[in-house]
Enzyme design. Structure first.
Site, PDB file in Angstrom:
ATOM      1  N   SER A 138       0.861  -1.185   0.000  1.00 28.94           N
ATOM      2  CA  SER A 138       0.000   0.000   0.000  1.00 28.94           C
ATOM      3  C   SER A 138       0.896   1.234   0.000  1.00 28.94           C
ATOM      4  CB  SER A 138      -0.855   0.006   1.272  1.00 28.94           C
ATOM      5  OG  SER A 138      -1.480   1.255   1.447  1.00 28.94           O
ATOM      6  N   TYR A 151      -2.637  -0.107  10.599  1.00 24.87           N
ATOM      7  CA  TYR A 151      -2.591  -0.576   9.208  1.00 24.87           C
ATOM      8  C   TYR A 151      -1.216  -0.293   8.603  1.00 24.87           C
ATOM      9  CZ  TYR A 151      -3.901  -0.871   4.231  1.00 24.87           C
ATOM     10  OH  TYR A 151      -3.976  -1.190   2.891  1.00 24.87           O
TER      11      TYR A 151
HETATM   12  N1  LIG Z   1      -8.784  -0.490  -1.388  1.00 21.74           N
HETATM   13  C1  LIG Z   1      -7.759   0.344  -1.169  1.00 21.74           C
HETATM   14  O1  LIG Z   1      -7.909   1.591  -1.146  1.00 21.74           O
HETATM   15  C2  LIG Z   1      -6.375  -0.222  -0.965  1.00 21.74           C
HETATM   16  C3  LIG Z   1      -5.280   0.649  -1.015  1.00 21.74           C
HETATM   17  C4  LIG Z   1      -4.012   0.144  -0.812  1.00 21.74           C
HETATM   18  C5  LIG Z   1      -3.822  -1.187  -0.579  1.00 21.74           C
HETATM   19  N2  LIG Z   1      -4.889  -2.031  -0.527  1.00 21.74           N
HETATM   20  C6  LIG Z   1      -4.632  -3.442  -0.245  1.00 21.74           C
HETATM   21  O2  LIG Z   1      -5.126  -4.218  -1.317  1.00 21.74           O
HETATM   22  C7  LIG Z   1      -5.527  -5.497  -0.834  1.00 21.74           C
HETATM   23  C8  LIG Z   1      -6.951  -5.787  -1.254  1.00 21.74           C
HETATM   24  O3  LIG Z   1      -7.777  -4.772  -0.696  1.00 21.74           O
HETATM   25  P1  LIG Z   1      -9.286  -4.534  -1.149  1.00 21.74           P
HETATM   26  O4  LIG Z   1      -9.603  -3.132  -0.783  1.00 21.74           O
HETATM   27  O5  LIG Z   1      -9.468  -5.024  -2.529  1.00 21.74           O
HETATM   28  O6  LIG Z   1     -10.039  -5.495  -0.112  1.00 21.74           O
HETATM   29  P2  LIG Z   1     -11.604  -5.874  -0.011  1.00 21.74           P
HETATM   30  O7  LIG Z   1     -12.375  -5.330  -1.147  1.00 21.74           O
HETATM   31  O8  LIG Z   1     -12.022  -5.550   1.378  1.00 21.74           O
HETATM   32  O9  LIG Z   1     -11.538  -7.479  -0.174  1.00 21.74           O
HETATM   33  C9  LIG Z   1     -10.800  -8.233   0.734  1.00 21.74           C
HETATM   34  C10 LIG Z   1     -10.764  -9.666   0.267  1.00 21.74           C
HETATM   35  O10 LIG Z   1     -10.008 -10.422   1.217  1.00 21.74           O
HETATM   36  C11 LIG Z   1     -10.846 -11.401   1.836  1.00 21.74           C
HETATM   37  N3  LIG Z   1     -10.488 -11.455   3.243  1.00 21.74           N
HETATM   38  C12 LIG Z   1     -10.597 -10.475   4.168  1.00 21.74           C
HETATM   39  N4  LIG Z   1     -10.209 -10.919   5.372  1.00 21.74           N
HETATM   40  C13 LIG Z   1      -9.853 -12.223   5.199  1.00 21.74           C
HETATM   41  C14 LIG Z   1      -9.381 -13.229   6.073  1.00 21.74           C
HETATM   42  N5  LIG Z   1      -9.224 -13.010   7.384  1.00 21.74           N
HETATM   43  N6  LIG Z   1      -9.125 -14.451   5.578  1.00 21.74           N
HETATM   44  C15 LIG Z   1      -9.299 -14.693   4.235  1.00 21.74           C
HETATM   45  N7  LIG Z   1      -9.733 -13.783   3.377  1.00 21.74           N
HETATM   46  C16 LIG Z   1     -10.013 -12.552   3.849  1.00 21.74           C
HETATM   47  C17 LIG Z   1     -12.288 -10.926   1.579  1.00 21.74           C
HETATM   48  O11 LIG Z   1     -13.225 -11.987   1.522  1.00 21.74           O
HETATM   49  P3  LIG Z   1     -14.007 -12.494   2.851  1.00 21.74           P
HETATM   50  O12 LIG Z   1     -14.570 -11.273   3.502  1.00 21.74           O
HETATM   51  O13 LIG Z   1     -15.045 -13.456   2.355  1.00 21.74           O
HETATM   52  O14 LIG Z   1     -12.980 -13.171   3.686  1.00 21.74           O
HETATM   53  C18 LIG Z   1     -12.124 -10.301   0.194  1.00 21.74           C
HETATM   54  O15 LIG Z   1     -12.146 -11.291  -0.810  1.00 21.74           O
HETATM   55  C19 LIG Z   1      -5.343  -5.455   0.691  1.00 21.74           C
HETATM   56  O16 LIG Z   1      -4.111  -6.023   1.047  1.00 21.74           O
HETATM   57  C20 LIG Z   1      -5.330  -3.961   0.987  1.00 21.74           C
HETATM   58  O17 LIG Z   1      -4.624  -3.648   2.173  1.00 21.74           O
HETATM   59  C21 LIG Z   1      -6.167  -1.577  -0.729  1.00 21.74           C
END
Ligand SMILES: NC(=O)c1ccc[n+]([C@@H]2O[C@H](COP(=O)([O-])OP(=O)(O)OC[C@H]3O[C@@H](n4cnc5c(N)ncnc54)[C@H](OP(=O)(O)O)[C@@H]3O)[C@@H](O)[C@H]2O)c1
Length: 234
Positions: A138, A151
């Site tokens: 991130s 985080y």
């Molecule tokens: N969105 C942003 O602005 C952003 C920015 C920078 C970095 N990131 C990083 O990008 C990555 C993806 O983020 P996102 O925003 O796309 O996430 P998201 O939309 O919240 O999706 C998270 C995914 O991970 C799964 N998950 C969550 N907790 C879990 C657990 N304990 N065990 C197994 N699976 C789990 C969820 O499914 P279930 O709920 O069914 O488990 C879902 O498929 C993360 O590492 C995040 O830190 C995101």
């Protein structure tokens, strides 16, 4: 090509699974919600019948479940060409005023799960002299933001691990990439009232991940930093 994606049912993981399935990758996915996994599997296989999609219900905050997921991949699936440690979660926090368990839990998903999974899968890659590990870090891996201390700490750890991994695997023919996205529309931002263009689309991050994988020969994109055109929100 065979690719493992953690947290593949929503956001960046789902967009990446869709893109790679279209390219003909075979996928092994995980998340906690089985219904979402089954629905995604059917959708991806319908879109490209040549793609085989397997999945396991895993809670990545549980060390035993992470190792058991790794064991299923190694013993029952195909050799892994690409491991995308994507799953992670964000919640605003007052790092110094919260219970220890908050940091321990977030560290478990955002840092320890990628660490355990990589350790379990990398020997196979080293043996085959091929493989690519992509860790979704991130912009909070490089800069701390207000009310995001917990985080940010977990994401600095993941970024540090990714750099160390790159150094350790340089002479093993296993590529390592850190992807550092800025704010991206996913469930993490549900309910936030901002114009659509203010954040990136998950598909843009997926596109970057795909680009990382299409680099020919021995070239490695070591890291990608992505932000919305208008920059950070804070
Ligand atoms: N969105 C942003 O602005 C952003 C920015 C920078 C970095 N990131 C990083 O990008 C990555 C993806 O983020 P996102 O925003 O796309 O996430 P998201 O939309 O919240 O999706 C998270 C995914 O991970 C799964 N998950 C969550 N907790 C879990 C657990 N304990 N065990 C197994 N699976 C789990 C969820 O499914 P279930 O709920 O069914 O488990 C879902 O498929 C993360 O590492 C995040 O830190 C995101």
């Amino acid at each position: 090509m065979n690719c493992v994606i953690t947290g593949a049912t929503k956001g960046i993981g789902k967009a990446t699974a869709k893109l790679l399935a279209r390219q003909g990758y075979h996928l092994y996915l995980c998340a906690r919600n089985e219904e979402n996994l089954e629905e995604l599997k059917l959708k991806l296989e319908k879109h490209n019948p040549k793609t085989q999609v397997a999945y396991q219900v895993v809670d990545l905050s549980e060390k035993k479940q992470v190792y058991s997921f790794a064991e299923s991949i190694i013993s029952e699936w195909k050799p892994v060409d690409v491991l995308i440690n994507n799953a992670g979660f964000f919640t605003p926090s007052e790092m110094l005023n919260e219970k220890d368990e908050e940091m321990e839990h977030m560290m478990g998903i955002n840092f320890f799960a990628p660490y355990y999974l990589t350790k379990a899968i990398v020997p196979q890659m080293i043996e085959r002299k091929r493989g690519h590990i992509i860790n979704i870090c991130s912009i909070a891996s490089q800069r701390a933001y207000p009310l995001s201390g917990t985080y940010s700490t977990t994401k600095f750890a993941l970024y540090g691990f990714t750099k160390a991994l790159r150094a350790d695997l340089r002479d093993k023919r296993v590529k390592v990439t850190a992807v550092l996205p800025g704010a991206t529309w996913t469930d993490s931002w549900k309910g936030v009232d901002l114009p659509p263009d203010r954040l990136m689309q998950a598909e843009a991050v997926a596109q970057a991940i795909q680009n990382v994988l299409t680099l020919p020969g021995s070239a490695v994109l070591e890291e990608i930093v992505m932000r919305p055109q208008e920059g950070d929100l804070a």
